[in-house]
Design an enzyme around this catalytic site. Sequence first.
Site, PDB file in Angstrom:
ATOM      1  N   GLU A  60       7.658  81.367  49.881  1.00 47.10           N
ATOM      2  CA  GLU A  60       8.565  81.826  50.930  1.00 47.10           C
ATOM      3  C   GLU A  60       8.785  83.334  50.837  1.00 47.10           C
ATOM      4  O   GLU A  60       8.668  83.936  49.776  1.00 47.10           O
ATOM      5  CB  GLU A  60       9.922  81.129  50.789  1.00 47.10           C
ATOM      6  CG  GLU A  60       9.928  79.695  51.266  1.00 47.10           C
ATOM      7  CD  GLU A  60       9.881  79.631  52.779  1.00 47.10           C
ATOM      8  OE1 GLU A  60      10.932  79.678  53.426  1.00 47.10           O
ATOM      9  OE2 GLU A  60       8.769  79.528  53.322  1.00 47.10           O
ATOM     10  N   ARG A  61       9.164  83.927  51.946  1.00 49.23           N
ATOM     11  CA  ARG A  61       9.588  85.323  51.930  1.00 49.23           C
ATOM     12  C   ARG A  61      10.987  85.387  51.319  1.00 49.23           C
ATOM     13  O   ARG A  61      11.820  84.527  51.587  1.00 49.23           O
ATOM     14  CB  ARG A  61       9.624  85.887  53.350  1.00 49.23           C
ATOM     15  CG  ARG A  61       8.290  85.809  54.069  1.00 49.23           C
ATOM     16  CD  ARG A  61       8.459  86.041  55.569  1.00 49.23           C
ATOM     17  NE  ARG A  61       7.207  85.857  56.277  1.00 49.23           N
ATOM     18  CZ  ARG A  61       6.747  84.676  56.700  1.00 49.23           C
ATOM     19  NH1 ARG A  61       7.441  83.573  56.452  1.00 49.23           N
ATOM     20  NH2 ARG A  61       5.605  84.589  57.342  1.00 49.23           N
ATOM     21  N   LYS A 119       9.614  75.620  62.315  1.00 44.52           N
ATOM     22  CA  LYS A 119       9.632  74.668  61.190  1.00 44.52           C
ATOM     23  C   LYS A 119      10.864  74.885  60.307  1.00 44.52           C
ATOM     24  O   LYS A 119      11.582  73.948  59.993  1.00 44.52           O
ATOM     25  CB  LYS A 119       8.361  74.819  60.348  1.00 44.52           C
ATOM     26  CG  LYS A 119       7.069  74.464  61.064  1.00 44.52           C
ATOM     27  CD  LYS A 119       5.890  74.460  60.111  1.00 44.52           C
ATOM     28  CE  LYS A 119       5.610  75.805  59.495  1.00 44.52           C
ATOM     29  NZ  LYS A 119       5.233  76.846  60.462  1.00 44.52           N
TER      30      LYS A 119
END
Length: 480
Positions: A186-187, A160
Amino acid sequence: MGKTEPEHTGIVTSIRGSVVDMRFDEALPPIYSVVKTGREMEVIVEILMQLDQRHVRGIALTPTEGLCRGMKARNTGSPLKAPVGKGTLSRMFDVFGNAIDRRGPVTNVTWRSVHGAPPPLSRRSTKSEVFKTGIKIIDLLVPLERGGKAGLFGGAGVGKTVLLTEMIHNMVSKESGVSIFCGIGERCREGEELYRDMSEAGVLDNMVMVFGQMNEPPGSRFRVGLTALTMAEYFRDDLHQEVLLLIDNIFRFIQAGSEISGMTGQMPSRLGYQPTIGTELSALEERIANTGTGAITSIQAVYVPADDFTDPAAVHTFSHLSASLVLSRKRAGEGFYPAVDPLSSGSKMAGESIVGRRHYELAREVRRVLAQYAELKDIIAMLGLEQLSAEDRRLVGRARRLERFFTQPFFTTEQFSGLAGKSVPIADTIDGCERILRDEFENYPERALYMIGSIAEAQEKAVIETTTSESVAAKPEGGN
């Protein structure tokens, strides 16, 4: 005359995780007001509800470590705001509009409330236009809508984020528009890698990044989408530009809302989701629209829990989308990248009146061939290809070559794959598919169509492979 200090201040009465209750004796802060508290006023709380004439309940947008009952709370008198303006380009922000890219403070910006209203119907455009991505399988089978919302559905690890970053590259390099990347949950590693990759690709000057990281409180993750959307609305409404808003991942927005709902004591709905899931998602999605002077085209990655498309998060997101790109773990495992499933994906823009008769008929024929091949796979697995009729064998050959032709090397993965990225015009994609369906490439090896741009590259690749194999065959036995 300004308000007196007592009207601005209250005290903290209760803390449960990120949920903070406060008492204001003089004047109750309005919903969405930002209140600061803590020893050094470092804890930022957004008011979510008024409990009675004196008490309010808010959600902390920053960690609440060190906060205790009886501490002073100061009402700022304004909602959460985001910076807007050309000064935001090439920068990375958090939910409060603070620059987090270590390049100093942001200049040449103004501040606006993140709680805006959708554009009225009178300002919306009624034209249906296709948004071209340069990615073959998307432009042919799942055309995206300019000013529309496309969902990128898939489980973990099917590509993705890579597909989103490729669309950013193509938008900025070709459309001369503005791209805004919003990372929800998000990381931090992914944000740093994206920033570096976009900088190396030379597209950072027309891009804004906004991150609410995975380790931040749910309030921060819940509001970061509105911060990015407020920035996008400025470029659409004030500068009349084309904006590509990429959200990764909209499921994390719903998840943050679920955490807040649970902490504020709301009764959970189906599968534990918040009862207000539809309203919260609509408040974000309805502001993404196409007006007469500009458009925000949004592509949203949607993590699907356990690959279950009946999950409420996936179902509610589907209802807002004009196109659905479903990424298949099976296709990714077979090396077909982008791993878009052509039979599960769909778009309301794929109609004959929008894309034209030739494109429409070809897309239908491609889907028919791929669907028949999917039905024949079980027979091939049990009895072998030789047991099929001559016509079915030809159909399988066309389908396998189409599958390989729909793969494409990306600009953003050049350093990993060693293959130069390709952006393919829709005319070249249509031409290539028509020629494959006419069996012009029947005698070409299937791998000649794998990871190429236009169909002309297949001919070059086949010639190179034939020359190489002939030279290997001509080597004397025992030669090095």
